[in-house]
Write a protein that holds these residues in place. Sequence first.
Motif, PDB file in Angstrom:
ATOM      1  N   LYS A   1       0.834  -1.199  -0.056  1.00 29.38           N
ATOM      2  CA  LYS A   1      -0.156   0.096   0.025  1.00 29.38           C
ATOM      3  C   LYS A   1       1.003   1.337  -0.087  1.00 29.38           C
ATOM      4  O   LYS A   1       0.540   2.225  -0.637  1.00 29.38           O
ATOM      5  N   VAL A   2       1.955   1.148   0.807  1.00 29.29           N
ATOM      6  CA  VAL A   2       2.853   2.295   0.828  1.00 29.29           C
ATOM      7  C   VAL A   2       3.525   2.689  -0.571  1.00 29.29           C
ATOM      8  O   VAL A   2       3.486   3.727  -0.989  1.00 29.29           O
ATOM      9  N   ASN A   3       3.911   1.425  -1.229  1.00 30.98           N
ATOM     10  CA  ASN A   3       4.559   1.720  -2.453  1.00 30.98           C
ATOM     11  C   ASN A   3       3.509   2.239  -3.386  1.00 30.98           C
ATOM     12  O   ASN A   3       3.925   3.235  -4.404  1.00 30.98           O
ATOM     13  N   SER A   4       2.190   1.656  -3.394  1.00 28.82           N
ATOM     14  CA  SER A   4       1.301   2.338  -4.365  1.00 28.82           C
ATOM     15  C   SER A   4       1.076   3.558  -4.154  1.00 28.82           C
ATOM     16  O   SER A   4       0.911   4.475  -5.017  1.00 28.82           O
ATOM     17  N   ALA A   5       0.823   4.047  -2.727  1.00 24.75           N
ATOM     18  CA  ALA A   5       0.608   5.304  -2.602  1.00 24.75           C
ATOM     19  C   ALA A   5       1.587   6.381  -2.844  1.00 24.75           C
ATOM     20  O   ALA A   5       1.099   7.646  -3.532  1.00 24.75           O
ATOM     21  N   VAL A   6       2.727   6.165  -2.725  1.00 23.46           N
ATOM     22  CA  VAL A   6       3.794   6.952  -3.049  1.00 23.46           C
ATOM     23  C   VAL A   6       3.736   6.884  -4.776  1.00 23.46           C
ATOM     24  O   VAL A   6       3.891   8.349  -5.269  1.00 23.46           O
ATOM     25  N   ALA A   7       3.631   5.952  -5.471  1.00 22.15           N
ATOM     26  CA  ALA A   7       3.906   5.909  -6.938  1.00 22.15           C
ATOM     27  C   ALA A   7       2.692   6.763  -7.405  1.00 22.15           C
ATOM     28  O   ALA A   7       2.697   7.318  -8.520  1.00 22.15           O
ATOM     29  N   MET A   8       1.363   6.917  -6.666  1.00 23.11           N
ATOM     30  CA  MET A   8       0.341   7.673  -7.005  1.00 23.11           C
ATOM     31  C   MET A   8       0.316   9.052  -6.918  1.00 23.11           C
ATOM     32  O   MET A   8      -0.615   9.826  -7.003  1.00 23.11           O
ATOM     33  N   GLY A   9       1.538   9.409  -6.058  1.00 18.21           N
ATOM     34  CA  GLY A   9       1.687  10.868  -5.857  1.00 18.21           C
ATOM     35  C   GLY A   9       1.468  11.427  -4.275  1.00 18.21           C
ATOM     36  O   GLY A   9       1.399  12.579  -4.104  1.00 18.21           O
ATOM     37  N   ALA A  10       1.275  10.587  -3.304  1.00 16.31           N
ATOM     38  CA  ALA A  10       1.089  10.972  -1.937  1.00 16.31           C
ATOM     39  C   ALA A  10       2.122  11.234  -1.445  1.00 16.31           C
ATOM     40  O   ALA A  10       3.374  10.805  -1.582  1.00 16.31           O
ATOM     41  N   GLU A  11       2.115  12.641  -0.932  1.00 18.92           N
ATOM     42  CA  GLU A  11       3.512  13.510  -0.299  1.00 18.92           C
ATOM     43  C   GLU A  11       3.810  12.682   1.026  1.00 18.92           C
ATOM     44  O   GLU A  11       5.019  12.777   1.585  1.00 18.92           O
ATOM     45  N   ALA A  12       2.557  12.292   1.669  1.00 21.45           N
ATOM     46  CA  ALA A  12       3.086  11.741   3.196  1.00 21.45           C
ATOM     47  C   ALA A  12       2.184  10.257   3.484  1.00 21.45           C
ATOM     48  O   ALA A  12       1.049  10.249   2.941  1.00 21.45           O
ATOM     49  N   ILE A  13       2.947   9.544   4.390  1.00 24.25           N
ATOM     50  CA  ILE A  13       2.464   8.253   4.914  1.00 24.25           C
ATOM     51  C   ILE A  13       2.325   8.274   6.111  1.00 24.25           C
ATOM     52  O   ILE A  13       3.210   8.727   6.977  1.00 24.25           O
ATOM     53  N   MET A  14       1.009   7.941   6.855  1.00 22.60           N
ATOM     54  CA  MET A  14       0.915   8.039   8.153  1.00 22.60           C
ATOM     55  C   MET A  14       1.073   6.509   8.696  1.00 22.60           C
ATOM     56  O   MET A  14      -0.019   6.003   8.481  1.00 22.60           O
ATOM     57  N   ASP A  15       1.861   6.209   9.544  1.00 19.82           N
ATOM     58  CA  ASP A  15       1.954   4.656   9.862  1.00 19.82           C
ATOM     59  C   ASP A  15       0.933   4.710  11.273  1.00 19.82           C
ATOM     60  O   ASP A  15       1.338   5.246  12.405  1.00 19.82           O
ATOM     61  N   LEU A  16      -0.352   4.273  11.204  1.00 21.91           N
ATOM     62  CA  LEU A  16      -1.122   4.058  12.339  1.00 21.91           C
ATOM     63  C   LEU A  16      -1.301   2.707  12.757  1.00 21.91           C
ATOM     64  O   LEU A  16      -2.213   2.172  13.489  1.00 21.91           O
ATOM     65  N   SER A  17      -0.144   1.947  12.749  1.00 23.33           N
ATOM     66  CA  SER A  17      -0.216   0.437  12.983  1.00 23.33           C
ATOM     67  C   SER A  17      -0.435   0.367  14.802  1.00 23.33           C
ATOM     68  O   SER A  17       0.080   1.191  15.563  1.00 23.33           O
ATOM     69  N   SER A  18      -1.394  -0.678  14.878  1.00 24.75           N
ATOM     70  CA  SER A  18      -1.716  -1.007  16.074  1.00 24.75           C
ATOM     71  C   SER A  18      -1.487  -2.448  16.833  1.00 24.75           C
ATOM     72  O   SER A  18      -2.322  -2.779  17.836  1.00 24.75           O
ATOM     73  N   PHE A  19      -0.764  -3.251  15.928  1.00 22.04           N
ATOM     74  CA  PHE A  19      -0.435  -4.401  16.230  1.00 22.04           C
ATOM     75  C   PHE A  19       0.757  -4.880  15.665  1.00 22.04           C
ATOM     76  O   PHE A  19       1.082  -4.358  14.892  1.00 22.04           O
TER      77      PHE A  19
END
Length: 435
Positions: free
Chosen positions: A85-103
């Motif tokens: 998902k991260v790689n796809s988001a960056v490829a589509m132009g997202a400038e930021a990734i927020m890691d909300l991992s809870s497990f």
Amino acid sequence: MNYTTQMDAARKGILTKEMAAVAEKEQMDATKLMQYVAKGQICIPCNKRHTSIEPNGIGSMLKTKINVNLGTSRDCKDLNVEMEKVNSAVAMGAEAIMDLSSFGDTRKFRKKLTSECRAMIGTVPIYDAVVYYHKPLKDITTAEWLDIVRMHAEDGVDFMTIHCGINKNTAQRFKNNKRLTNIVSRGGSIIFAWMEMTGKENPFYEHYDEILDICREYDVTMSLGDACRPGCIADASDISQIEELIALGELTKRAWEKDVQVMVEGPGHMPLDQIEANMKIQKTICHGAPFYVLGPLVTDVAPGYDHITAAIGGTIAATYGAAFLCYVTPAEHLRLPTLADVKEGIIASKIAAHAADVAKGIKGAKEWDYQMSKARKEVNWDKMFELCIDPEKARRYREESKPEKEDTCSMCGNFCAVKNMNRILDGEIVNIFEE
């Protein structure tokens, strides 16, 4: 000449390589950009330890940026899927990734992000403390909360959502003024519960200066969390939301006194007619600090389509001063988003951001639309696909319904107004039925 943060450098007249990169990307004079950074009206989240980052600026006078939330949960814990998902988001132009991992092994995933990902990385230390210490919420100590903040800074996180505006005073105001949906912020609800069970002050508020010292050391941007953001349109612009915003305005000034960059988080769910006023209030109370909004979602009745309700609100918000849009996916309120959901959310958010940039007159925004219109006028399909926000979907739609003639589409065929106007203005004969 030494400096500690981007803000410190700007105040000393030092043009950092990050500022220079942002100025070039935004087509803005570097000296002017530096002045905005010095005043806190633009932030460049860029942890000193995040060496793979491509710097981006966040501010209402710049292109509107988008953030993508993702991360593991107890029910969906595959790190490889989240990285896809991260790689796809960056490829589509997202400038930021927020890691909300809870497990799971949250630190492993976080460090992978800051070592490999070129986007800005954000986290919420409150979530991670609950996972990391793995003990009852009420038993987490003040020192342990703060230790998690330092850990995230050391791991290279560029911005952190810190819910420090919900102190004892704002919490009491919330309790005195009942809401329909109470507190819907996950971090806000956790720290409120901790305060209620322990009787103590919010550690992030009480020890705010210590947190600022950590942020200054690593150049982490403070994302002042809105624990009291409205979770339904009935709660929008209520006293709890505004009371917390006042506290965030005070905390913004305290951060700037230590050269720590700040952005302020905002609503939430909000009727369309209240959004413009909220953006203006925020800019006044928070002294022009960049505003980071979730949506706003303009109606509560569209589960499965909340990427649309958020895009509507996000366009209005960014037009009137929001600088950073947190994407919302069709899965909002329903489940952890899939890869397909992530894409839908990103595209909706990018449309909202660009529409706002057009309305604000951001340099280069209308040129993109001009080039698309020119390609349509010329019936240049390849150029149209090249200019699309989502080229893959546009190409697929055309391939799934191929027209008889390449210079039309299956909707209009020989009735195509564009083709016929080109021909008639070129002096040709147009005879639709016999062609």
